[in-house]
Design a protein around this motif. Structure first.
Motif, mmCIF file in Angstrom:
data_model
loop_
_atom_site.group_PDB
_atom_site.id
_atom_site.type_symbol
_atom_site.label_atom_id
_atom_site.label_comp_id
_atom_site.label_asym_id
_atom_site.label_seq_id
_atom_site.Cartn_x
_atom_site.Cartn_y
_atom_site.Cartn_z
ATOM 1 N N MET A 67 0.776 -1.145 -0.247
ATOM 2 C CA MET A 67 0.081 0.089 0.035
ATOM 3 C C MET A 67 0.876 1.310 -0.006
ATOM 4 N N GLU A 68 1.819 1.412 0.780
ATOM 5 C CA GLU A 68 2.624 2.542 1.002
ATOM 6 C C GLU A 68 3.540 2.735 -0.467
ATOM 7 N N ILE A 69 3.731 1.863 -1.053
ATOM 8 C CA ILE A 69 4.539 2.137 -2.460
ATOM 9 C C ILE A 69 3.544 2.668 -3.546
ATOM 10 N N VAL A 70 2.216 2.109 -3.534
ATOM 11 C CA VAL A 70 1.381 2.595 -4.489
ATOM 12 C C VAL A 70 0.898 4.010 -3.967
ATOM 13 N N GLN A 71 0.752 4.501 -2.810
ATOM 14 C CA GLN A 71 0.706 5.852 -1.975
ATOM 15 C C GLN A 71 1.689 6.540 -2.885
ATOM 16 N N ALA A 72 3.035 6.112 -2.690
ATOM 17 C CA ALA A 72 4.285 6.859 -2.901
ATOM 18 C C ALA A 72 3.987 7.253 -4.483
ATOM 19 N N ILE A 73 3.947 6.208 -5.346
ATOM 20 C CA ILE A 73 3.723 6.309 -6.843
ATOM 21 C C ILE A 73 2.689 7.551 -7.030
ATOM 22 N N VAL A 74 1.486 7.673 -6.743
ATOM 23 C CA VAL A 74 0.615 8.454 -6.889
ATOM 24 C C VAL A 74 0.803 9.929 -6.416
ATOM 25 N N THR A 75 1.238 9.910 -5.231
ATOM 26 C CA THR A 75 1.671 11.108 -4.619
ATOM 27 C C THR A 75 2.777 11.837 -5.373
ATOM 28 N N ALA A 76 3.734 11.120 -5.795
ATOM 29 C CA ALA A 76 4.840 11.809 -6.507
ATOM 30 C C ALA A 76 4.221 12.256 -7.830
ATOM 31 N N ALA A 77 3.721 11.247 -8.461
ATOM 32 C CA ALA A 77 3.160 11.821 -9.751
ATOM 33 C C ALA A 77 2.132 13.191 -9.877
ATOM 34 N N GLU A 78 1.248 13.198 -8.741
ATOM 35 C CA GLU A 78 0.511 14.242 -8.549
ATOM 36 C C GLU A 78 1.382 15.447 -8.309
ATOM 37 N N ALA A 79 2.489 15.503 -7.410
ATOM 38 C CA ALA A 79 3.170 16.609 -7.115
ATOM 39 C C ALA A 79 4.063 17.100 -8.239
ATOM 40 N N GLU A 80 4.539 16.049 -9.233
ATOM 41 C CA GLU A 80 5.229 16.363 -10.453
ATOM 42 C C GLU A 80 4.322 16.829 -11.735
ATOM 43 N N LYS A 81 2.845 16.669 -11.469
ATOM 44 C CA LYS A 81 1.839 16.818 -12.354
ATOM 45 C C LYS A 81 2.311 16.167 -13.694
ATOM 46 N N SER A 82 2.561 14.836 -13.498
ATOM 47 C CA SER A 82 3.024 13.921 -14.498
ATOM 48 C C SER A 82 2.066 12.602 -14.475
ATOM 49 N N PRO A 83 1.789 12.321 -15.850
ATOM 50 C CA PRO A 83 1.141 10.916 -16.000
ATOM 51 C C PRO A 83 1.953 9.968 -15.380
ATOM 52 N N VAL A 84 1.456 8.647 -15.091
ATOM 53 C CA VAL A 84 2.360 7.738 -14.189
ATOM 54 C C VAL A 84 1.793 6.352 -14.640
ATOM 55 N N ILE A 85 2.624 5.210 -14.577
ATOM 56 C CA ILE A 85 2.200 3.775 -14.869
ATOM 57 C C ILE A 85 2.662 3.085 -13.302
ATOM 58 N N ILE A 86 1.570 2.563 -12.896
ATOM 59 C CA ILE A 86 1.622 1.687 -11.742
ATOM 60 C C ILE A 86 1.750 0.258 -12.381
ATOM 61 N N GLN A 87 3.111 -0.433 -11.941
ATOM 62 C CA GLN A 87 3.467 -1.843 -12.393
ATOM 63 C C GLN A 87 3.128 -2.882 -11.355
ATOM 64 N N ALA A 88 2.609 -4.023 -11.665
ATOM 65 C CA ALA A 88 2.839 -4.844 -10.879
ATOM 66 C C ALA A 88 3.343 -6.290 -11.488
ATOM 67 N N SER A 89 4.225 -6.941 -10.712
ATOM 68 C CA SER A 89 4.867 -7.962 -11.531
ATOM 69 C C SER A 89 4.168 -9.214 -10.945
ATOM 70 N N GLN A 90 4.335 -10.507 -11.397
ATOM 71 C CA GLN A 90 3.764 -11.875 -11.035
ATOM 72 C C GLN A 90 4.116 -11.812 -9.656
ATOM 73 N N GLY A 91 5.365 -11.474 -8.999
ATOM 74 C CA GLY A 91 5.676 -11.735 -7.656
ATOM 75 C C GLY A 91 4.924 -10.871 -6.906
ATOM 76 N N ALA A 92 4.805 -9.514 -7.331
ATOM 77 C CA ALA A 92 3.898 -8.741 -6.461
ATOM 78 C C ALA A 92 2.404 -9.084 -6.224
ATOM 79 N N ILE A 93 1.821 -9.680 -7.315
ATOM 80 C CA ILE A 93 0.412 -10.232 -7.330
ATOM 81 C C ILE A 93 0.467 -11.644 -6.350
ATOM 82 N N LYS A 94 1.558 -12.386 -6.602
ATOM 83 C CA LYS A 94 1.673 -13.390 -5.794
ATOM 84 C C LYS A 94 1.588 -12.974 -4.169
ATOM 85 N N TYR A 95 2.534 -12.028 -3.793
ATOM 86 C CA TYR A 95 2.736 -11.572 -2.636
ATOM 87 C C TYR A 95 1.271 -10.970 -2.093
#
Length: 284
Positions: A28-56
């Motif tokens: 959760m914290e990394i998801v929050q960090a990704i969108v918070t950073a993108a919003e602060a920079e006014k940048s489009p962003v891609i959140i990625q999930a690997s098969q390992g992250a999905i398994k975890y």
């Protein structure tokens, strides 16, 4: 805001001569960090999930967390499967609302790789889901996918043209000298090879294994046509080191929030720095 297709983000990046950052999430914290950073920079962003992250974390948690995160910001957000290795894995992610999937058939001969990508595209394209393919083997380890140095090889420009012409894939990951995981030295990218690929292929190019690549080299790759840059290891390093320091500074602390808050802040700063390097600040 709902997820946008990666194809849309990369076409704009290709026209604007910048790259969109694709950042891997694991909690959760990394998801929050990704969108918070993108919003602060006014940048489009891609959140990625690997098969390992999905398994975890579980596909429901990944999909749920990222959907909430996307709705909390005003910038365009895409959700992408990183290094999917099977048709079934791609279908699972599409069913759970991913706006983009990567089908990594790079371990197969060219004809089999093409056939696998076309099979995924047959389902994904009518649904408006983007598809990324890979040609050439990028060394290193990404969760449960490992390619040794002796098995890694660079992308052949002529094969890249054949691959893109026959599949019509939305993005192409190429191997030009990067590696997954932490580097033992400073990577040297094959810019001549990249130039030749971009000359033959109009498909947006993706640079995997970009953590640890010097900023100047990343900027040069973007100037030559890279439109998507993947970052995972640098986020993990910032997050874990900050959490470790919080524990070291106060070893009796038992409140996870006081450990994970500085970790999240460190991840935000790392992601913001990368976004600036990629040139996507203010492009939302």
């Amino acid at each position: 805001m709902s997820f946008v297709p990666v194809k849309d983000l990369l076409q704009k990046a290709q026209q604007g001569k910048y790259a969109v950052g694709a950042f891997n999430c694991n909690n959760m914290e990394i998801v929050q960090a990704i969108v918070t950073a993108a919003e602060a920079e006014k940048s489009p962003v891609i959140i990625q999930a690997s098969q390992g992250a999905i398994k975890y974390a579980g596909i429901h948690y990944i999909a749920g967390l990222t959907k909430i995160a996307a709705k909390s910001v005003s910038v365009p957000v895409a959700l992408h499967l990183d290094h999917g290795t099977s048709f079934d894995q791609c279908m699972l992610c599409i069913r759970h609302g991913f706006s983009s999937v990567m089908i990594d058939g790079s371990k197969h001969p060219l004809a089999e790789n093409i056939a696998l990508v076309k099979k995924v595209l047959e389902v994904a394209r009518p649904l408006g889901v983007s598809v990324e393919g890979e040609l050439g083997k990028i060394g290193g380890t990404e969760d449960d996918i490992s390619v040794s140095e002796k098995d890694a090889f660079f992308t052949d420009p002529v094969e890249a043209k054949t691959f893109c012409d026959e599949t019509g894939v939305d993005a192409l990951a190429v191997a030009i000298g990067t590696a997954h995981g932490q580097y033992k030295g400073i990577p040297k990218l094959d810019f001549d090879r990249l130039r030749e690929i971009v000359k033959l292929v109009s498909t947006p190019i993706v640079l995997h294994g970009s953590s640890g690549v010097p900023d100047d080299a990343v900027r040069q790759a973007i100037s030559l046509g890279v439109c998507k840059v993947n970052i995972d290891t640098n986020i993990r390093e910032a997050f874990v080191y900050a959490a470790g320091k919080a524990i070291q500074d106060n070893p009796k602390e038992i409140d996870p929030r006081k450990i994970l808050t500085p970790a999240r802040e460190a991840a935000i700063e790392t992601i913001r720095e990368k976004i600036r390097v990629f040139g996507s600040s203010g492009k939302a």
